[in-house]
Design an enzyme around this catalytic site. Structure first.
Site, PDB file in Angstrom:
ATOM      1  N   ASP A 229      23.270  16.916  -8.563  1.00  8.06           N
ATOM      2  CA  ASP A 229      21.868  16.748  -8.265  1.00  8.06           C
ATOM      3  C   ASP A 229      21.555  18.247  -7.607  1.00  8.06           C
ATOM      4  O   ASP A 229      22.246  18.816  -6.724  1.00  8.06           O
ATOM      5  CB  ASP A 229      21.519  15.692  -7.066  1.00  8.06           C
ATOM      6  CG  ASP A 229      20.362  15.523  -6.708  1.00  8.06           C
ATOM      7  OD1 ASP A 229      19.706  14.769  -7.414  1.00  8.06           O
ATOM      8  OD2 ASP A 229      19.943  16.040  -5.744  1.00  8.06           O
TER       9      ASP A 229
ATOM     10  N   ASN B 123       9.379  22.669  -5.908  1.00  9.63           N
ATOM     11  CA  ASN B 123       7.952  22.017  -6.627  1.00  9.63           C
ATOM     12  C   ASN B 123       6.984  22.271  -5.470  1.00  9.63           C
ATOM     13  O   ASN B 123       5.891  22.650  -6.122  1.00  9.63           O
ATOM     14  CB  ASN B 123       8.384  20.812  -6.861  1.00  9.63           C
ATOM     15  CG  ASN B 123       8.932  20.295  -8.374  1.00  9.63           C
ATOM     16  OD1 ASN B 123       8.913  21.217  -9.133  1.00  9.63           O
ATOM     17  ND2 ASN B 123       9.535  19.279  -8.457  1.00  9.63           N
TER      18      ASN B 123
ATOM     19  N   HIS C 266       5.429  23.025 -10.218  1.00 14.28           N
ATOM     20  CA  HIS C 266       6.040  22.251 -11.239  1.00 14.28           C
ATOM     21  C   HIS C 266       6.760  23.424 -12.237  1.00 14.28           C
ATOM     22  O   HIS C 266       7.930  23.071 -12.897  1.00 14.28           O
ATOM     23  CB  HIS C 266       5.317  21.282 -12.108  1.00 14.28           C
ATOM     24  CG  HIS C 266       5.168  20.056 -10.847  1.00 14.28           C
ATOM     25  ND1 HIS C 266       6.261  19.382 -10.603  1.00 14.28           N
ATOM     26  CD2 HIS C 266       4.203  19.770 -10.276  1.00 14.28           C
ATOM     27  CE1 HIS C 266       5.454  18.359 -10.008  1.00 14.28           C
ATOM     28  NE2 HIS C 266       4.551  18.687  -9.810  1.00 14.28           N
TER      29      HIS C 266
ATOM     30  N   ASP D 201      10.394  23.440 -13.209  1.00 15.36           N
ATOM     31  CA  ASP D 201      10.830  23.170 -14.714  1.00 15.36           C
ATOM     32  C   ASP D 201      12.030  24.423 -14.879  1.00 15.36           C
ATOM     33  O   ASP D 201      12.847  24.145 -15.527  1.00 15.36           O
ATOM     34  CB  ASP D 201      10.000  23.195 -15.675  1.00 15.36           C
ATOM     35  CG  ASP D 201       9.058  21.934 -15.462  1.00 15.36           C
ATOM     36  OD1 ASP D 201       9.397  21.120 -14.820  1.00 15.36           O
ATOM     37  OD2 ASP D 201       7.972  21.723 -16.220  1.00 15.36           O
TER      38      ASP D 201
ATOM     39  N   GLU E 176      15.919  15.683 -10.960  1.00 18.05           N
ATOM     40  CA  GLU E 176      16.881  16.753 -10.967  1.00 18.05           C
ATOM     41  C   GLU E 176      17.995  16.406 -11.263  1.00 18.05           C
ATOM     42  O   GLU E 176      19.177  17.105 -10.378  1.00 18.05           O
ATOM     43  CB  GLU E 176      16.593  17.429  -9.530  1.00 18.05           C
ATOM     44  CG  GLU E 176      16.762  16.707  -8.412  1.00 18.05           C
ATOM     45  CD  GLU E 176      15.849  15.647  -7.957  1.00 18.05           C
ATOM     46  OE1 GLU E 176      15.715  15.379  -6.712  1.00 18.05           O
ATOM     47  OE2 GLU E 176      14.957  15.226  -8.652  1.00 18.05           O
TER      48      GLU E 176
END
Length: 347
Positions: A217, A225, A230, A234, A260
């Protein structure tokens, strides 16, 4: 619809056309109806999930292969591809029906020829005249020519159907690749992981081979974010995905589980070795300082991950195996992040 609205839509469509087609040409994307619908939606700007996915692919310079284009259309235009699957099923049924019809026709021809031969044999036993004998020979020749022509037609039909079946197999293969692939990172997706972990459990039950699972994770991902948007989020996801993909080897299996979170299946690997692999991955990811921007680079700092490890046990199901690794991940997060925790460890 009034004229003003009609003109507005026409002008919008023309403007999108002027942007979409050159961009598709630049990226070597065929201007098919499906592909154009993807890029029309992209430049229309309403489908935010599609826009985010394409922006991520462009930022990471991913090639827009036929599979990637199909995946974008399937995921963001058709919504998870039920129509595509249905079309493939229909095409398969049509091919099967064609083949059965050809075989049935061929069988009918063989039965007719066999019946004719029996009639000819019976006629020959009656000591026919030369004229009748000549007629029998002519009839046999005609029947035989018909069988030969039918066989030639059958061969041609079978060749055509074989080509269509080959094309369908290729389409099915591409469809499976799309269904099993995460479009942003190009890793296996959760559906592919579910299949793979079941295979691990089956092999374990048959051969008692070792297997370990890592749940990875990204630490503080929500912050990326919230602060950077975003698109940067990404980029972080793609960076971690590539780092994981480059670090696995052989039969190791890596997938994006969701958000994630990533999962790695390590066959023939005990828990102690899995912990070593996990720490190597964690250290490799933490070493790099990410930046954004080509000319004026903006530092994002270090990306770190937390990892939970579990090993496969006799009584495990798909869910219980994952839950133990996920619980270990939770302890790694609670311990301060950027660390690895094994299922049996408490701190």
């Amino acid at each position: 619809m009034d004229m003003a609205q009609h003109l507005s839509e026409t002008e919008l469509s023309a403007r999108i056309l002027r942007h979409a087609v050159p961009k598709m040409s630049e990226l070597n994307i065929p201007v098919t109806p499906n592909n154009y619908s993807v890029w029309y939606e992209y430049y229309l700007g309403i489908n935010l999930d599609l826009k985010r996915a394409i922006d991520g692919l462009l930022a990471n310079e991913v090639s827009f292969t036929a599979t990637v284009c199909e995946g974008l259309f399937t995921t963001y235009i058709q919504q998870h591809s039920p129509e595509v699957v249905e079309n493939v099923q229909i095409e398969t049924q049509l091919l099967i029906n064609q083949l059965l019809a050809k075989i049935a026709g061929m069988s009918h021809g063989n039965v007719k020829f066999s019946s004719s031969l029996k009639a000819f044999d019976k006629a020959l036993k009656t000591n026919p005249s030369s004229e009748v004998l000549q007629q029998l020979v002519d009839d046999i020749t005609t029947e035989l020519d018909g069988i030969i022509d039918a066989n030639i037609a059958m061969d041609q039909s079978l060749n055509t159907i074989n080509q269509e079946v080959s094309a369908l197999k290729s389409e099915m293969s591409e469809l499976r690749s799309v269904v099993m692939t995460d479009q942003l990172t190009s890793l296996n997706n959760r559906r592919a992981f579910d299949e793979e972990v079941i295979s691990h459990i089956d092999t374990f039950n048959q051969k008692e081979f070792e297997s370990s699972l890592l749940v990875v994770d990204i630490d503080h991902f929500k912050k990326f974010n919230d602060v950077h948007g975003h698109l940067i989020g990404d980029k972080v996801l793609t960076y971690v995905a590539q780092a994981l993909k480059q670090s696995v080897k052989g039969d190791d299996f890596v997938a994006r589980y969701g958000g994630e979170e990533f999962v790695i299946l390590l066959p023939n690997t005990g828990i102690d070795e899995a912990k070593i692999v996990a720490n190597n991955l964690r250290q490799k990811i933490a070493k790099r300082n990410l930046t954004i921007g080509k000319e004026k680079k903006l530092p994002l700092g270090n990306i770190t991950v937390s990892v939970g490890c579990a090993s496969l046990k006799n009584e495990d199901s798909k869910d219980s195996y994952f839950i133990r690794a996920d619980e270990a991940l939770y302890r790694a997060k609670s311990a301060g992040r950027n660390c690895v925790m094994v299922e049996s460890e408490s701190n």
